[in-house]
Design an enzyme around this catalytic site. Structure first.
Site, short mmCIF file in Angstrom:
data_model
loop_
_atom_site.label_atom_id
_atom_site.label_comp_id
_atom_site.label_asym_id
_atom_site.label_seq_id
_atom_site.Cartn_x
_atom_site.Cartn_y
_atom_site.Cartn_z
N ASP A 47 0.85 -1.19 0.00
CA ASP A 47 0.00 0.00 0.00
C ASP A 47 0.89 1.24 0.00
OD1 ASP A 47 -1.95 1.91 0.34
OD2 ASP A 47 -2.97 0.88 1.96
N ASP A 48 0.86 2.00 -1.09
CA ASP A 48 1.63 3.25 -1.23
C ASP A 48 3.13 3.02 -1.38
OD1 ASP A 48 -0.86 4.38 -0.83
OD2 ASP A 48 -0.32 5.50 0.98
N CYS A 87 -6.17 3.99 -3.50
CA CYS A 87 -6.41 2.63 -3.00
C CYS A 87 -7.64 1.91 -3.53
CB CYS A 87 -6.50 2.67 -1.47
SG CYS A 87 -5.06 3.36 -0.65
N ARG A 91 -7.62 -1.39 -6.09
CA ARG A 91 -7.91 -2.74 -5.60
C ARG A 91 -9.11 -3.36 -6.32
NH1 ARG A 91 -5.03 -3.20 -0.60
NH2 ARG A 91 -3.69 -1.36 -0.60
N LYS A 144 -5.35 -5.68 4.17
CA LYS A 144 -6.26 -4.57 3.91
C LYS A 144 -7.19 -4.91 2.74
CE LYS A 144 -6.22 0.14 2.06
NZ LYS A 144 -5.42 1.34 1.80
N HIS A 146 -10.55 -2.82 1.70
CA HIS A 146 -10.88 -1.50 1.15
C HIS A 146 -11.79 -1.54 -0.08
CE1 HIS A 146 -9.28 2.91 1.34
NE2 HIS A 146 -10.55 2.78 1.67
N SER A 169 -8.30 1.59 5.08
CA SER A 169 -6.95 2.12 5.33
C SER A 169 -6.69 2.26 6.82
CB SER A 169 -6.77 3.47 4.63
OG SER A 169 -6.76 3.32 3.24
N HIS A 243 1.43 2.47 3.97
CA HIS A 243 0.48 3.56 4.14
C HIS A 243 0.65 4.14 5.54
CE1 HIS A 243 -3.40 5.61 4.49
NE2 HIS A 243 -3.65 5.36 3.21
N ASP A 295 -0.40 -0.96 -4.87
CA ASP A 295 -1.66 -0.41 -5.36
C ASP A 295 -1.52 0.95 -6.04
OD1 ASP A 295 -1.10 1.02 -3.03
OD2 ASP A 295 -3.16 0.98 -2.29
N ASN A 296 -0.52 1.71 -5.64
CA ASN A 296 -0.27 3.03 -6.24
C ASN A 296 1.08 3.53 -5.75
OD1 ASN A 296 -2.83 3.69 -4.03
ND2 ASN A 296 -0.83 4.60 -3.61
N LYS A 316 1.51 9.23 -5.41
CA LYS A 316 0.13 8.83 -5.14
C LYS A 316 -0.84 9.97 -5.41
CE LYS A 316 -2.84 7.40 -1.30
NZ LYS A 316 -2.89 6.91 0.10
#
Length: 478
Positions: A47-48, A87, A91, A144, A146, A169, A243, A295-296, A316
């Site tokens: 994540d991130d 996010c 996803r 996670k 989301h 998150s 994240h 994810d990003n 992001k």
């Protein structure tokens, strides 16, 4: 003594029995062979995470020996993209193989789902675990989610046999008495956030004890692998880190030269090492395909609490390369040539189609699917079937890439710029010459601008914009 007729009947019965028995044995053997040809599939989703945050992707001080080994034993995909710079839409795209605008999992006003959101992944979507479960796979999600926190949207109601994790998150459900502004992120404490941990659909912990969350996700995934080693399985391991707020266990506190952020990445690297070592020890490594990606891009506006996009522009929230191009490693010993690297285009949406095809499942044919099969890319280091990437921010098509060329029709910085700038003449970059998107070459290539503009218009005319799930709120009727 039995009559000739009786012997004839008995002979017929015996022959029929032997044939039936042989047919059943053949079917059982074919079924067993089919299962043995189905690879286990593991997707590790950070994540991130920034494009430049791993040692094998160029970071000078963050140590990632397990990911470096994974790359040395497998393949690096250096031009690999998420389908969104944030996010929830990202996803949704991974799980459906479809651009999030097709499922309503994006919005121009709400970036992601929140604890007061009433929406989530639509029941009509065919998620990756559903398709793999249909093909005979055991399915587990540990991390996670989301894609909606209400019961109907949770993993175990959408194709997963098991779920353990935080449903959104880790910075959500912020405690009312936590320090204001960024002070809570600069020196994070567990009690500053009140997000839950679920097992299945049941809340088992609140607030989640985030310093141990990476380890616990890892332990749950390893348990699931060991319990399902006799049958094909799908493990989805979507980490909550890096994240913000950043947390790591005591074993990794102060370990990295890159400070707290580096500690977090090095613990994620440890997690990958644990998963791969488990596969080796259980003799599953040669029958398991593992993808590692994110994810990003990195949350740059959080300074040292955010990562690095390396030589890519922005991070992001933006449709510049740093927002959507992700580090990606594919690992499958004995099948993916070791130590290979490809600059062919790929996307998280392609993992959907690739996984289902390798499993012998069925990719939905009653709706547009935006993913492609990358099997030959990872097995043979061949040309990718993907030629085009669409860069969406919410419901807006901001940019398009075909081959090395990327045209921005609208530009917007990751955070702080409220509205996008509509470019009178699209901004054009040759990404293989200029991955940092510094040199606009639109004037020199009007024919490329014309081609990409027409391609974008054709694409938009074929996309039905459905109502956004992200804009629905609990207690409101919309």
């Amino acid at each position: 003594m039995p009559s000739t007729a009786h012997w004839s009947y008995f002979s017929y019965f015996l022959a029929h029995l032997l044939i039936s028995s042989g047919a059943a044995t053949t079917l059982q053997a074919q079924s067993a062979e089919s299962k043995s040809n189905q690879p286990n599939i593991v997707i590790i989703f950070c994540d991130d995470l920034g494009y430049g945050d791993l040692g094998c992707f160029g970071h000078p001080t963050i140590q990632t020996p397990h990911l470096d080994r994974m790359a040395a034993e497998g393949m690096k995909l250096t031009q690999f993209y998420s389908a969104s710079p944030v996010c929830t839409p990202s996803r949704a795209a991974l799980m459906t193989g479809r651009l999030p605008i097709r499922s309503g999992m994006c919005s121009n006003t709400k970036r992601v789902l929140y604890p007061d959101s009433a929406g989530g992944i639509p029941e009509s979507e065919v998620l990756l675990p559903e398709a793999l479960k249909e093909a005979g796979y055991a399915t587990g999600c540990f991390g996670k989610w989301h894609l909606g926190h209400l019961p109907q949207f949770l993993p175990t109601n959408n194709g997963f046999d098991e779920y353990f994790g935080i449903p959104y998150s880790n910075d959500m459900d912020r405690a009312a008495d936590s320090p204001r502004g960024r002070a809570a992120f600069n020196a994070p404490e567990v009690e500053y956030w009140n997000n839950p941990i679920l097992r299945g659909t049941k809340e088992i912990e609140r607030p989640s004890h985030q310093p141990t969350i990476t380890k616990r996700y890892t332990e749950e995934a390893i348990r699931f692998i060991k319990e399902n080693e006799e049958n094909p399985f799908f493990v989805y391991l979507p980490h909550s880190m890096p994240h913000i707020p950043l947390f790591r266990s005591e074993d990794f506190a102060g370990k990295s030269r890159r400070g707290l952020y580096g500690d977090v990445i090095e613990e994620l690297d440890w997690s990958v090492g644990q998963i791969l070592q488990t596969l080796r020890e259980q003799n599953l490594d040669h029958k398991t395909l593992v993808f590692f990606t994110s994810d990003n891009g990195p949350w740059l506006t959080h300074g040292l609490q955010g990562g690095s996009a390396g030589l890519l522009r922005d991070g992001k929230g933006s449709t510049w390369e740093g927002g959507m191009r992700e580090p990606c490693i594919a690992w499958w010993p004995g099948t993916i040539p070791a130590g290979t690297s490809t600059a062919e285009l790929g996307s998280t949406m392609d993992l959907y189609v690739t996984s289902i095809n390798l499993a012998g499942g069925k990719v939905p044919d009653d709706r547009p699917v935006d993913g492609y099969d990358l099997t030959k890319v990872i097995k043979e280091n061949s040309k990718s079937p993907r030629e085009v990437m669409y860069y969406y921010r919410g419901q807006r098509l901001m940019a398009i890439r075909k081959g090395p060329w990327k045209a921005h029709f609208m530009t917007q910085a990751s955070y702080g710029q409220r509205e996008p700038v509509v470019e009178e003449t699209p901004v054009l970059y040759h990404l293989e010459y200029d991955p940092s998107e510094v040199h606009n070459v639109a004037e020199q290539h009007p024919e490329v601008i014309a081609e990409l503009t027409e391609l974008a218009e054709q694409h938009k005319s074929g996309v039905e914009v459905v109502p956004s799930q992200l804009e629905l709120r609990l207690g409101k009727t919309e």
